[in-house]
Design an enzyme around this catalytic site. Structure first.
Site, mmCIF file in Angstrom:
data_model
loop_
_atom_site.group_PDB
_atom_site.id
_atom_site.type_symbol
_atom_site.label_atom_id
_atom_site.label_comp_id
_atom_site.label_asym_id
_atom_site.label_seq_id
_atom_site.Cartn_x
_atom_site.Cartn_y
_atom_site.Cartn_z
ATOM 1 N N TYR A 132 -12.966 -3.077 -2.758
ATOM 2 C CA TYR A 132 -13.435 -2.914 -1.377
ATOM 3 C C TYR A 132 -14.961 -2.828 -1.304
ATOM 4 C CZ TYR A 132 -8.623 -2.198 0.291
ATOM 5 O OH TYR A 132 -7.296 -2.369 0.627
ATOM 6 N N HIS A 157 -2.193 -5.179 1.696
ATOM 7 C CA HIS A 157 -3.441 -5.920 1.497
ATOM 8 C C HIS A 157 -3.069 -7.355 1.185
ATOM 9 C CE1 HIS A 157 -7.267 -7.309 -0.065
ATOM 10 N NE2 HIS A 157 -6.563 -7.869 -1.034
ATOM 11 N N GLU A 199 -9.148 -11.537 -7.190
ATOM 12 C CA GLU A 199 -8.319 -10.335 -7.035
ATOM 13 C C GLU A 199 -7.117 -10.361 -7.978
ATOM 14 O OE1 GLU A 199 -7.448 -10.082 -2.837
ATOM 15 O OE2 GLU A 199 -9.490 -9.422 -2.376
ATOM 16 N N ASN A 249 -2.113 0.354 6.964
ATOM 17 C CA ASN A 249 -1.623 -0.912 7.523
ATOM 18 C C ASN A 249 -0.744 -1.712 6.553
ATOM 19 O OD1 ASN A 249 -3.644 -1.712 5.845
ATOM 20 N ND2 ASN A 249 -4.807 -2.870 7.369
ATOM 21 N N LYS A 279 0.825 -1.206 0.000
ATOM 22 C CA LYS A 279 0.000 0.000 0.000
ATOM 23 C C LYS A 279 0.867 1.267 0.000
ATOM 24 C CE LYS A 279 -3.959 -2.054 2.459
ATOM 25 N NZ LYS A 279 -4.951 -1.826 3.523
HETATM 26 P P1 IDP Z 1 -8.029 -6.712 5.783
HETATM 27 O O1 IDP Z 1 -7.252 -5.747 4.919
HETATM 28 O O2 IDP Z 1 -7.303 -7.032 7.064
HETATM 29 O O3 IDP Z 1 -8.469 -7.939 5.031
HETATM 30 P P2 IDP Z 1 -10.744 -5.545 5.604
HETATM 31 O O4 IDP Z 1 -11.787 -5.621 6.680
HETATM 32 O O5 IDP Z 1 -11.007 -6.246 4.314
HETATM 33 O O6 IDP Z 1 -9.354 -5.980 6.292
HETATM 34 O O7 IDP Z 1 -10.529 -3.999 5.312
HETATM 35 C C1 IDP Z 1 -9.834 -3.596 4.169
HETATM 36 C C2 IDP Z 1 -8.998 -2.394 4.507
HETATM 37 O O8 IDP Z 1 -9.866 -1.328 4.937
HETATM 38 C C3 IDP Z 1 -8.046 -2.599 5.688
HETATM 39 O O9 IDP Z 1 -6.830 -3.240 5.332
HETATM 40 C C4 IDP Z 1 -7.824 -1.182 6.147
HETATM 41 O O10 IDP Z 1 -6.844 -0.519 5.350
HETATM 42 C C5 IDP Z 1 -9.184 -0.540 5.905
HETATM 43 N N1 IDP Z 1 -9.963 -0.503 7.146
HETATM 44 C C6 IDP Z 1 -10.602 -1.544 7.740
HETATM 45 N N2 IDP Z 1 -11.205 -1.147 8.875
HETATM 46 C C7 IDP Z 1 -10.942 0.175 8.987
HETATM 47 C C8 IDP Z 1 -11.293 1.174 9.967
HETATM 48 O O11 IDP Z 1 -11.993 0.918 10.958
HETATM 49 N N3 IDP Z 1 -10.820 2.436 9.737
HETATM 50 C C9 IDP Z 1 -10.075 2.770 8.654
HETATM 51 N N4 IDP Z 1 -9.725 1.876 7.715
HETATM 52 C C10 IDP Z 1 -10.142 0.590 7.875
#
Ligand code: IDP
Length: 151
Positions: free
Chosen positions: A49, A115, A126, A112, A9
């Protein structure tokens, strides 16, 4: 063998962690089958997403993913989807375990670092979203015998 998608990312590029993160997957024994830099668009992120479309952070997340180019990677290995996901750690960097990529390098959910596909079925979808067939390479990894043995 499974193939899975990893996206490095904008937070990974801005923090200078591309080599570190890629190194972890390579050292684990995963084979790099595809890799390219690209600028993501609102359209492709809305699709990628879609499961988060109703969440309040949806647009912020998409904007964060468009802040710089990203690097999309395809890694291959036995059980690669789960292995890569465990190495990434849980979504929120503050809660991710030390030793995981997010646990070691992230302090939030949005920024974070990586992905990772969450299932074999989604990995296939994907990978098709981000790679053309000819951008995934099936060359032989000479180290496989020393990575897997009989199990
Ligand atoms: P993952 O990436 O761990 O699979 P997902 O629930 O699919 O998690 O969420 C996709 C992305 O959305 C996350 O990696 C993160 O960057 C973002 N995200 C998820 N929850 C939050 C939140 O509460 N606040 C801001 N961004 C979030």
């Amino acid at each position: 063998m499974e193939k899975t998608l990893v996206i490095l990312k904008p937070s990974c590029l801005q923090r200078g962690l591309v080599g570190e993160v890629t190194k972890r997957f390579e050292q684990k024994g995963l084979r790099l089958a595809g890799m390219k830099m690209c600028q993501l668009t609102d359209d492709v992120l809305s699709e990628h997403y879609a499961h988060l479309a109703e969440r309040p952070f949806f647009q912020l997340l998409k904007d964060a993913m468009m802040a710089t180019p990203v690097i999309v990677c395809c890694f291959e290995g036995v059980g690669a989807v789960d292995v890569v996901r465990q190495m990434a750690g849980t979504t929120n960097g503050r809660k991710a375990l030390p030793g995981t990529i997010r646990g070691d390098f992230s302090m939030s959910s949005q920024e974070n670092i990586v992905h990772t596909s969450d299932s074999l079925e989604n990995a296939a979808i994907e990978l098709k979203r981000f790679f053309k067939d000819e951008e995934i390479f099936d060359y032989k990894s000479v180290s496989n015998a020393f990575i897997y043995a009989s199990d």
